[in-house]
Design a protein around this motif. Structure first.
Motif, PDB file in Angstrom:
ATOM      1  N   ILE A 124      23.674  23.080 -18.266  1.00  0.00           N
ATOM      2  CA  ILE A 124      23.118  21.980 -17.466  1.00  0.00           C
ATOM      3  C   ILE A 124      21.615  21.867 -17.719  1.00  0.00           C
ATOM      4  CG2 ILE A 124      22.633  21.171 -15.108  1.00  0.00           C
ATOM      5  CD1 ILE A 124      25.320  22.561 -14.294  1.00  0.00           C
ATOM      6  N   LEU A 125      20.927  23.019 -17.676  1.00  0.00           N
ATOM      7  CA  LEU A 125      19.476  23.018 -17.885  1.00  0.00           C
ATOM      8  C   LEU A 125      19.112  22.601 -19.311  1.00  0.00           C
ATOM      9  CD1 LEU A 125      18.418  26.268 -16.005  1.00  0.00           C
ATOM     10  CD2 LEU A 125      17.910  23.917 -15.342  1.00  0.00           C
ATOM     11  N   ALA A 126      19.920  22.996 -20.284  1.00  0.00           N
ATOM     12  CA  ALA A 126      19.629  22.612 -21.675  1.00  0.00           C
ATOM     13  C   ALA A 126      19.707  21.093 -21.819  1.00  0.00           C
ATOM     14  CB  ALA A 126      20.604  23.300 -22.626  1.00  0.00           C
ATOM     15  N   GLY A 127      20.691  20.479 -21.159  1.00  0.00           N
ATOM     16  CA  GLY A 127      20.787  19.018 -21.159  1.00  0.00           C
ATOM     17  C   GLY A 127      19.568  18.398 -20.480  1.00  0.00           C
ATOM     18  N   ASP A 128      19.228  18.934 -19.327  1.00  0.00           N
ATOM     19  CA  ASP A 128      18.053  18.435 -18.591  1.00  0.00           C
ATOM     20  C   ASP A 128      16.799  18.535 -19.461  1.00  0.00           C
ATOM     21  OD1 ASP A 128      19.750  18.114 -16.451  1.00  0.00           O
ATOM     22  OD2 ASP A 128      19.033  19.861 -15.345  1.00  0.00           O
ATOM     23  N   LEU A 131      16.745  15.861 -22.245  1.00  0.00           N
ATOM     24  CA  LEU A 131      16.440  14.541 -21.680  1.00  0.00           C
ATOM     25  C   LEU A 131      14.951  14.432 -21.358  1.00  0.00           C
ATOM     26  CD1 LEU A 131      17.268  11.780 -20.554  1.00  0.00           C
ATOM     27  CD2 LEU A 131      18.008  12.909 -18.451  1.00  0.00           C
ATOM     28  N   THR A 132      14.411  15.481 -20.757  1.00  0.00           N
ATOM     29  CA  THR A 132      12.992  15.485 -20.383  1.00  0.00           C
ATOM     30  C   THR A 132      12.092  15.424 -21.611  1.00  0.00           C
ATOM     31  OG1 THR A 132      13.575  16.855 -18.478  1.00  0.00           O
ATOM     32  CG2 THR A 132      11.241  16.741 -19.076  1.00  0.00           C
ATOM     33  N   GLU A 133      12.396  16.271 -22.597  1.00  0.00           N
ATOM     34  CA  GLU A 133      11.543  16.331 -23.784  1.00  0.00           C
ATOM     35  C   GLU A 133      11.662  15.058 -24.626  1.00  0.00           C
ATOM     36  OE1 GLU A 133       9.299  18.629 -24.154  1.00  0.00           O
ATOM     37  OE2 GLU A 133       9.989  20.122 -22.710  1.00  0.00           O
ATOM     38  N   ALA A 134      12.802  14.366 -24.514  1.00  0.00           N
ATOM     39  CA  ALA A 134      12.943  13.100 -25.229  1.00  0.00           C
ATOM     40  C   ALA A 134      11.807  12.156 -24.826  1.00  0.00           C
ATOM     41  CB  ALA A 134      14.300  12.468 -24.923  1.00  0.00           C
ATOM     42  N   PHE A 135      11.602  12.018 -23.527  1.00  0.00           N
ATOM     43  CA  PHE A 135      10.506  11.166 -23.065  1.00  0.00           C
ATOM     44  C   PHE A 135       9.163  11.807 -23.396  1.00  0.00           C
ATOM     45  CE2 PHE A 135      14.153   9.843 -20.489  1.00  0.00           C
ATOM     46  CZ  PHE A 135      14.127   8.485 -20.727  1.00  0.00           C
ATOM     47  N   GLY A 136       9.135  13.130 -23.343  1.00  0.00           N
ATOM     48  CA  GLY A 136       7.901  13.850 -23.631  1.00  0.00           C
ATOM     49  C   GLY A 136       7.389  13.636 -25.042  1.00  0.00           C
ATOM     50  N   VAL A 137       8.271  13.696 -26.032  1.00  0.00           N
ATOM     51  CA  VAL A 137       7.779  13.559 -27.414  1.00  0.00           C
ATOM     52  C   VAL A 137       7.251  12.149 -27.676  1.00  0.00           C
ATOM     53  CG1 VAL A 137       9.194  15.411 -28.423  1.00  0.00           C
ATOM     54  CG2 VAL A 137      10.076  13.072 -28.418  1.00  0.00           C
ATOM     55  N   LEU A 138       7.866  11.163 -27.036  1.00  0.00           N
ATOM     56  CA  LEU A 138       7.386   9.791 -27.215  1.00  0.00           C
ATOM     57  C   LEU A 138       6.036   9.575 -26.530  1.00  0.00           C
ATOM     58  CD1 LEU A 138      10.393   7.346 -26.925  1.00  0.00           C
ATOM     59  CD2 LEU A 138       8.334   6.886 -28.209  1.00  0.00           C
TER      60      LEU A 138
ATOM     61  N   ALA B 126      24.104  11.974 -11.060  1.00  0.00           N
ATOM     62  CA  ALA B 126      23.065  11.455 -10.157  1.00  0.00           C
ATOM     63  C   ALA B 126      21.723  12.106 -10.477  1.00  0.00           C
ATOM     64  CB  ALA B 126      23.456  11.702  -8.701  1.00  0.00           C
ATOM     65  N   GLY B 127      21.734  13.401 -10.768  1.00  0.00           N
ATOM     66  CA  GLY B 127      20.514  14.084 -11.175  1.00  0.00           C
ATOM     67  C   GLY B 127      19.993  13.521 -12.487  1.00  0.00           C
ATOM     68  N   ASP B 128      20.894  13.371 -13.447  1.00  0.00           N
ATOM     69  CA  ASP B 128      20.515  12.802 -14.748  1.00  0.00           C
ATOM     70  C   ASP B 128      19.897  11.419 -14.577  1.00  0.00           C
ATOM     71  OD1 ASP B 128      21.635  15.050 -15.875  1.00  0.00           O
ATOM     72  OD2 ASP B 128      23.460  14.065 -16.551  1.00  0.00           O
ATOM     73  N   LEU B 129      20.502  10.641 -13.689  1.00  0.00           N
ATOM     74  CA  LEU B 129      20.019   9.276 -13.450  1.00  0.00           C
ATOM     75  C   LEU B 129      18.598   9.284 -12.877  1.00  0.00           C
ATOM     76  CD1 LEU B 129      20.509   6.221 -13.221  1.00  0.00           C
ATOM     77  CD2 LEU B 129      21.537   6.622 -10.988  1.00  0.00           C
ATOM     78  N   SER B 165       7.848  18.900 -16.121  1.00  0.00           N
ATOM     79  CA  SER B 165       9.279  18.996 -15.806  1.00  0.00           C
ATOM     80  C   SER B 165      10.053  19.744 -16.882  1.00  0.00           C
ATOM     81  CB  SER B 165       9.902  17.597 -15.692  1.00  0.00           C
ATOM     82  OG  SER B 165       9.013  16.671 -15.149  1.00  0.00           O
ATOM     83  N   GLY B 166       9.442  19.951 -18.048  1.00  0.00           N
ATOM     84  CA  GLY B 166      10.184  20.419 -19.214  1.00  0.00           C
ATOM     85  C   GLY B 166      10.236  21.924 -19.384  1.00  0.00           C
ATOM     86  N   GLY B 167      10.362  22.335 -20.642  1.00  0.00           N
ATOM     87  CA  GLY B 167      10.598  23.724 -20.990  1.00  0.00           C
ATOM     88  C   GLY B 167       9.413  24.633 -20.769  1.00  0.00           C
TER      89      GLY B 167
END
Lengths: 311, 311
Positions: A124-128, A131-138, B126-129, B165-167
């Motif tokens: 779950i955290l790896a997915g999170d 998703l977070t880093e996707a926006f981060g790299v941009l 819902a969290g992902d959203l 929020s990230g790694g």
């Protein structure tokens, strides 16, 4: 694939296989740079994310994104972080889709799914994280070549990515998918589901590339139209492969959609009409590229290739 | 709280209770606008997200963000989408934290947790959203007042949010938290965990507000320093409340950290030294505001209030 006998080479002399291999390498190198391994305390989750990110994906979305930027006159480099962001979002969606609470899949691309290797919590955290880093790299000015791209374009690309992944995009499709397992749905609902679950991100790949490459409104619209038809053709051929595909090549057992009562095109329309529909969407995708010259050959070849794909 | 006898009013004449009520309303109205209910096919997941988003949160992070923008000379409005994005990220992290695979909590703020009401699959989505839309609201030019804010500042705010929020932020803290349940950890690791799991987003709230409000580098640094100490004081007082708090006021049973073998400050340092440490961080948080005038009174009052909080 034997390039001398491939129907793709009948359409044009463009060497799709070499193109895809080259662009895939370009994307993989960038992903390695933007999502490196970590030896900090967070290394477990980074390792889990990289397990799925580097699991042999075709990099379709990043390649579409880079190519769209080039088609409208860019170098492709201005879309490099966007391309990687798209693959991160795609990978996150696969990890969360496979979870026991969702599709409960054990295999993905021939390997154990993320939660099978790392456990549910880390998956779950790896997915999170992805998703977070996707926006981060941009968003990160420090990453090459972000600083050279006008901030307005990057913001617009970020907004496109969020819309395609959000409640009116991928997540909407996922909700319908979950709900449709336990109730009867019609073709319109199946189409709505696919347009959102798969199509939105594929379409966004082209739109983000076109925006970052500096395309005109008309060019962006043409590429989005191409993306919509490509996304539908992709989903239909995916459904067909689930029935007709070779499990060895696919990396997952055949018939797994049926076993889960997934509402697929073949289930609703039969094989023959599904094939016809895929063909039709490929033709309309190619038509949308009419205003572009030879630079759009990779996009034409990718669309036609869907009709012959084996995995 | 009786404002005539409160220790806060002994420090200044600033009416914290009225301030928090007013700003909370401002945030709630904006959240309603940026994350409205839906009657589309995706309504289930939007409803689930809103269930947690409007569950009576204190809106601490958005209020810090708006206030930081004001402290550096802005109107606060330029930070409105950022403030809401922070609350969405915070809410997503709570929903995913509570999942059976993670902390497996049944109650949050006195109500059943998200997956208890909507099931695990929808809770994950819902969290992902919420995470996706958090970046979406900041990036979307169509949302008031985004278009009036320089795009460079919005990109920088987006990058700060992703980093926090990230790694190397919240997710790192979450991984340590999971791992520390099954092994012995020292104070340094607990501190690392909290700095990442809670502190990073609190600190980011101030940094994003300061950036969007047009603060100088020095002002941004001061507010980040305030945020770091505030975050630690917040976590220590949170740990103390878990032991000493009134379950009725807290909305969850007391001692739940201990039951889960969570490594808390009181468990490592004892109650007296933990209280002393919280006090010390509050003092250092207030010190960091030295260069700001009366505009920073809300931030001073918020820091001091942590030492008397009941929930």
């Amino acid at each position: 694939m034997n390039r001398h006998s491939s129907p793709i080479t009948r359409h044009s002399s463009f060497d799709l296989k070499a193109f895809l291999a080259e662009y895939r390498q370009r994307v993989d190198a960038a992903l390695e740079r933007f999502f490196p391994a970590s030896d900090g305390l967070e290394k477990t989750v980074v390792e889990a994310a990289r397990y799925s990110l580097f699991a042999g994906g075709k990099r379709l979305r990043p390649i579409l994104c880079l190519t769209a930027a080039e088609v409208v006159g860019g170098s492709g480099n201005e879309a490099l972080t966007a391309a990687c962001a798209l693959e991160m979002v795609h990978t996150y969606s696969l990890i969360h889709d496979d979870l026991p609470a969702m599709d409960d899949d054990d295999l993905r691309r021939g390997r154990p799914t993320n939660h099978k290797v790392y456990g549910e919590a880390v998956a779950i955290l790896a997915g999170d994280l992805l998703l977070t880093e996707a926006f981060g790299v941009l968003a990160d000015d420090a990453l090459e070549p972000n600083a050279a791209v006008p901030p307005e374009r990057r913001l617009r690309a970020l907004a496109i990515l969020a819309r395609a992944s959000g409640g009116r995009g991928m997540i909407a499709g996922q909700v319908i998918d979950l709900e449709s397992e336990t109730r009867e749905v019609d073709l319109a609902t199946v189409e709505y589901m696919h347009i959102h679950k798969t199509g939105a991100l594929i379409s966004a790949s082209l739109e983000m590339g076109a925006v970052l490459g500096g395309g005109t409104d008309g060019q962006i619209q043409d590429l989005v139209r191409y993306g919509r038809h490509l996304g539908l053709a992709f989903q239909i051929t995916d459904d067909l492969l689930d029935i007709e595909g070779d499990p060895q090549v696919m990396g997952k057992p055949a018939g797994s959609d049926q076993a889960k009562n997934k509402k697929t095109y073949p289930a609703l329309l039969g094989l023959a009409r599904s094939r016809e529909m895929a063909q039709n969407h490929v033709e309309r995708a190619v038509e949308a590229l009419g205003a572009f010259g030879g630079k759009a050959d990779p996009l034409r070849a990718i669309a036609r290739y869907l009709l012959e794909r084996k995995a």
